[in-house]
Design a protein around this motif. Structure first.
Motif, PDB file in Angstrom:
ATOM      1  N   UNK A 170       0.839  -1.206   0.000  1.00 41.82           N
ATOM      2  CA  UNK A 170       0.000   0.000   0.000  1.00 41.82           C
ATOM      3  C   UNK A 170       0.872   1.254   0.000  1.00 41.82           C
ATOM      4  N   UNK A 171       1.917   1.224   0.861  1.00 41.15           N
ATOM      5  CA  UNK A 171       2.790   2.403   0.968  1.00 41.15           C
ATOM      6  C   UNK A 171       3.498   2.691  -0.352  1.00 41.15           C
ATOM      7  N   UNK A 172       3.819   1.631  -1.063  1.00 40.69           N
ATOM      8  CA  UNK A 172       4.572   1.812  -2.311  1.00 40.69           C
ATOM      9  C   UNK A 172       3.751   2.650  -3.296  1.00 40.69           C
ATOM     10  N   UNK A 173       2.455   2.382  -3.380  1.00 37.29           N
ATOM     11  CA  UNK A 173       1.655   3.224  -4.276  1.00 37.29           C
ATOM     12  C   UNK A 173       1.364   4.581  -3.627  1.00 37.29           C
ATOM     13  N   UNK A 174       0.977   4.557  -2.334  1.00 40.35           N
ATOM     14  CA  UNK A 174       0.597   5.831  -1.681  1.00 40.35           C
ATOM     15  C   UNK A 174       1.693   6.877  -1.818  1.00 40.35           C
ATOM     16  N   UNK A 175       2.939   6.433  -1.769  1.00 37.67           N
ATOM     17  CA  UNK A 175       4.036   7.399  -1.782  1.00 37.67           C
ATOM     18  C   UNK A 175       4.304   7.968  -3.178  1.00 37.67           C
ATOM     19  N   UNK A 176       3.679   7.398  -4.211  1.00 37.74           N
ATOM     20  CA  UNK A 176       3.966   7.930  -5.556  1.00 37.74           C
ATOM     21  C   UNK A 176       2.718   7.947  -6.446  1.00 37.74           C
ATOM     22  N   UNK A 177       1.590   8.290  -5.824  1.00 35.50           N
ATOM     23  CA  UNK A 177       0.329   8.275  -6.574  1.00 35.50           C
ATOM     24  C   UNK A 177       0.357   9.202  -7.799  1.00 35.50           C
ATOM     25  N   UNK A 178       0.827  10.435  -7.569  1.00 33.66           N
ATOM     26  CA  UNK A 178       0.775  11.406  -8.665  1.00 33.66           C
ATOM     27  C   UNK A 178       1.713  11.006  -9.807  1.00 33.66           C
ATOM     28  N   UNK A 179       2.902  10.535  -9.419  1.00 36.31           N
ATOM     29  CA  UNK A 179       3.878  10.107 -10.418  1.00 36.31           C
ATOM     30  C   UNK A 179       3.297   8.945 -11.234  1.00 36.31           C
ATOM     31  N   UNK A 180       2.660   8.038 -10.529  1.00 40.37           N
ATOM     32  CA  UNK A 180       2.067   6.860 -11.164  1.00 40.37           C
ATOM     33  C   UNK A 180       0.945   7.279 -12.137  1.00 40.37           C
ATOM     34  N   UNK A 181       0.139   8.271 -11.714  1.00 41.58           N
ATOM     35  CA  UNK A 181      -0.978   8.724 -12.569  1.00 41.58           C
ATOM     36  C   UNK A 181      -0.438   9.397 -13.838  1.00 41.58           C
ATOM     37  N   UNK A 182       0.609  10.203 -13.660  1.00 37.53           N
ATOM     38  CA  UNK A 182       1.209  10.882 -14.823  1.00 37.53           C
ATOM     39  C   UNK A 182       1.828   9.861 -15.771  1.00 37.53           C
ATOM     40  N   UNK A 183       2.483   8.868 -15.161  1.00 39.34           N
ATOM     41  CA  UNK A 183       3.134   7.846 -15.970  1.00 39.34           C
ATOM     42  C   UNK A 183       2.090   7.084 -16.782  1.00 39.34           C
ATOM     43  N   UNK A 184       0.971   6.760 -16.131  1.00 41.82           N
ATOM     44  CA  UNK A 184      -0.102   6.057 -16.833  1.00 41.82           C
ATOM     45  C   UNK A 184      -0.577   6.879 -18.038  1.00 41.82           C
ATOM     46  N   UNK A 185      -0.853   8.172 -17.793  1.00 42.84           N
ATOM     47  CA  UNK A 185      -1.370   9.016 -18.872  1.00 42.84           C
ATOM     48  C   UNK A 185      -0.374   9.080 -20.031  1.00 42.84           C
ATOM     49  N   UNK A 186       0.908   9.275 -19.697  1.00 44.45           N
ATOM     50  CA  UNK A 186       1.931   9.358 -20.750  1.00 44.45           C
ATOM     51  C   UNK A 186       2.021   8.051 -21.536  1.00 44.45           C
ATOM     52  N   UNK A 187       1.985   6.936 -20.780  1.00 49.86           N
ATOM     53  CA  UNK A 187       2.145   5.630 -21.409  1.00 49.86           C
ATOM     54  C   UNK A 187       0.952   5.303 -22.307  1.00 49.86           C
ATOM     55  N   UNK A 188      -0.224   5.481 -21.757  1.00 47.00           N
ATOM     56  CA  UNK A 188      -1.422   4.994 -22.456  1.00 47.00           C
ATOM     57  C   UNK A 188      -1.710   5.825 -23.714  1.00 47.00           C
TER      58      UNK A 188
END
Ligand code: 8Z2
Length: 570
Positions: free
Chosen positions: A531-549
């Protein structure tokens, strides 16, 4: 005497208000509410998740209703927080004079509330607010927030007042509410010192409810009464939204703006962009400030929310059995329960509400659509979308997953149909899985779509079936039959389709025998790292998803996959 009697004397919508109390943890929000409602103070600190109170008044012959939402000071419940911003009519923002960070949070909260209100434009842009600098009884040596600094800031903002208070010593609590009610143009008699507190069953209240004067002729009007409903429950999301609609219409009428177009014409330019949206979902997107006209420019919608009258069944059905403490949450988005922004938002809110319902101990995640658990993420959310929409969609998925995987409840998946990709993630995030035998398949098939399961999907699978099986499963995008899934530990039990629910109920019995505290601590310690692994980088993960997809190559793969689904059908 039961609480429904309080509601017998229902207030007209124009007299119903919701007061939302916000601020960081330990600033005294609950203590202020407790002083207001019961004139009590409890020195013990118990963190609030979300408390709901209702107070009814009889003032000058009219009935008023004040709902109070005492919110959590920590933010594990973002969807609930957003909803409280949207549905609040007036706000108390609390900080503690001995904690500067809590004052900074008050400033941020004000901005977030204004942003939320502005994004939907159905309510006044600046709702009445009061800032409470609580714990003013603390020694001066401990003070971190200066009165003058806050007073200066508040003098520059609209519809906002400020007072220092002490819930402990009952300092300025009455004045706090009186000032807020004045600011909101509510009857001043609603403040604690200006009405008689009675209880249900009190003769004066019973008489007032029936519209009979308990007092000698003419005296009743001079004698405002207030009663706290003892068993008030927070209304459902749907009731909240319906009330928001009624309020919006009321405000529009008051503002006399006859030129505002009806929702059908106001929203028609958006329909072409979001093909499969219901009116309800369009409204929710408007709430989230996400709807853009086809031309691309952000539009602040002015709509009459007639859409609630349109058929718009909830995509997430919650059935709470208060005898057993077990809730059944069913996904309901035919034909395949694909998870779009709307479903994920509803799921998040449903999970957050159950999390805060102290009578709820367990949750069964199931489907209302025969033959399908969930077809995973709605591919149309990822195909030819915009970066903003992708980010919002991904955030909604993150929130729903964090709520589910991190839930304190016993969570069981009743998999009565296909469960690919995001559907498999939901199932794996529960504590126990029972799957229907037969033709149904489950697995993380992302690579077959030309996309990649994000790290937190992978983490959950690793925790479920181990490294070797995960490596194979993910690379191949493998879909497993129920028996194969059982053999690798992806599900815990396989039974005939008509026995899935009864098997879940039987399994639950042994889980419910374990004391909650011990089970929850164990579950948390097992899941915290993931849980902490995602919580600590939610925004980065969301941006990465948008860029990738949105990469051209990925869009091409998705396009081909959609075509293959359609071809298979024909
Ligand atoms: C590095 C990290 C960066 C980040 C990288 C990005 C990571 C993203 C992670 C992605 C996670 C996912 O969940 S991706 C989603 C993966 N999901 C899938 O592949 C499921 C595909 N669907 C199926 O296999 C089947 O539909 C199945 C579920 C078995 C049901 O079969 P049925 O025969 O009953 O139904 P069908 O006729 O196929 O489908 C009925 C209609 O629903 C549509 N439909 C089916 N699945 C759909 C879906 N997921 N989204 C939208 N629409 C869907 C079909 O096109 C049909 O539309 P009409 O023709 O119009 O009626």
């Amino acid at each position: 005497m039961s609480s429904h009697l309080v509601d017998e004397c229902a207030a007209p919508p124009k007299n119903c208000f919701r007061l939302v109390v916000l601020g960081t943890a330990r600033v005294g929000k609950t203590a202020i509410v407790s002083r207001f409602l019961f004139n009590q103070y409890d020195d013990q600190y118990t963190p609030t998740i979300e408390d709901f109170h209702r107070k009814m008044y009889r003032i000058r012959g009219e009935v008023y209703r004040l709902d109070i939402l005492d919110t959590s000071g920590v933010h594990p419940f973002p969807a609930m927080r957003r909803l409280s911003f949207l549905t609040g009519d007036l706000f108390i923002l609390v900080y503690s004079v001995d904690n500067y960070e809590s004052y900074m949070e008050v400033m941020r909260l004000r901005e977030q509330i204004l942003e939320s209100k502005a994004s939907c434009k159905t309510r006044t842009a600046a709702p009445p607010m009061i800032i409470a600098g609580n714990k003013a009884d603390r020694p001066e040596s401990e003070r971190e927030v200066l009165y003058d600094e806050v007073a200066k800031w508040v003098s520059t903002v609209k519809k906002c007042a400020f007072l220092e208070t002490s819930a402990k010593k009952n300092g300025n609590i009455n004045e706090l509410f009186q000032t807020l009610f004045e600011l909101a143009k509510l009857p001043p008699e609603m403040s604690p010192s200006l009405h008689r507190r009675v209880s249900i069953g009190d003769q004066a209240w019973e008489a007032a409810k029936k519209g009979i004067s308990f007092y000698p002729r003419g005296k009743q009007d001079d004698n405002p009464l207030g009663v706290v409903s003892p068993h008030a429950r927070r209304p459902s999301l749907r009731s909240d939204l319906i009330e928001a609609e009624a309020k919006a219409e009321q405000e529009q009428r008051r503002a006399e703006k006859p030129s505002i177009p009806k929702i059908s014409s106001a929203l028609s330019p958006y329909r072409s962009q979001y093909r499969s949206c219901t009116w309800m979902s369009l409204l929710r997107q408007a709430f989230q400030g996400l709807v853009r006209p086809a031309g691309g420019q952000v539009c602040r919608l002015q709509v009459q929310h007639r859409c609630y009258n349109a058929p718009a069944a909830g995509h997430v059905q919650v059935d709470m059995n208060s005898d057993t403490g077990v809730a059944t949450v069913r996904l309901n988005r035919p034909p395949v329960n694909s998870l779009n922004l709307d479903v994920l938002t509803e799921l998040s809110i449903a999970l957050e509400k159950l999390e805060t319902d102290r009578s709820c101990r367990a949750m069964v995640l199931a489907s209302a659509v025969p033959g399908i658990f969930s077809a995973g993420l709605d591919i149309m959310e990822m195909y030819k979308s915009t970066p903003e929409r992708c980010v919002a969609f991904w955030r909604a998925l993150q929130d729903a997953w964090l709520n589910l995987y991190g839930s304190r409840l016993i969570t069981m998946a009743a998999i009565e149909g296909h469960s690919p990709a995001g559907g498999c993630l939901l199932a794996m995030s529960c504590d126990y899985r029972v799957m229907a035998d037969g033709k149904f398949q489950i697995g993380l098939n992302e690579t077959r779509l030309g996309i990649v399961a994000p790290f937190w999907f992978t983490d959950v699978m690793l925790c479920t079936i181990g490294h070797r099986e995960t490596e194979k499963a993910l690379q191949l995008g493998a879909m497993y039959s129920a028996q194969q899934a059982l053999s690798i530990g992806l599900v815990d039990k396989v039974v005939p389709a008509d026995q899935v629910m009864s098997t879940v109920q039987t399994e639950l019995k042994s889980w419910l025998q374990i004391p909650d505290a011990a089970r929850v601590i164990t579950k948390t310690s097992m899941r915290k790292q993931v849980l902490d692994r995602l919580s600590s980088q939610k925004e980065k993960d969301a941006q990465f998803f948008a860029d990738f997809i949105l990469r051209e190559s990925v869009q091409k793969s998705l396009g081909a996959y959609i075509a293959s689904l359609q071809k298979r059908k024909s």
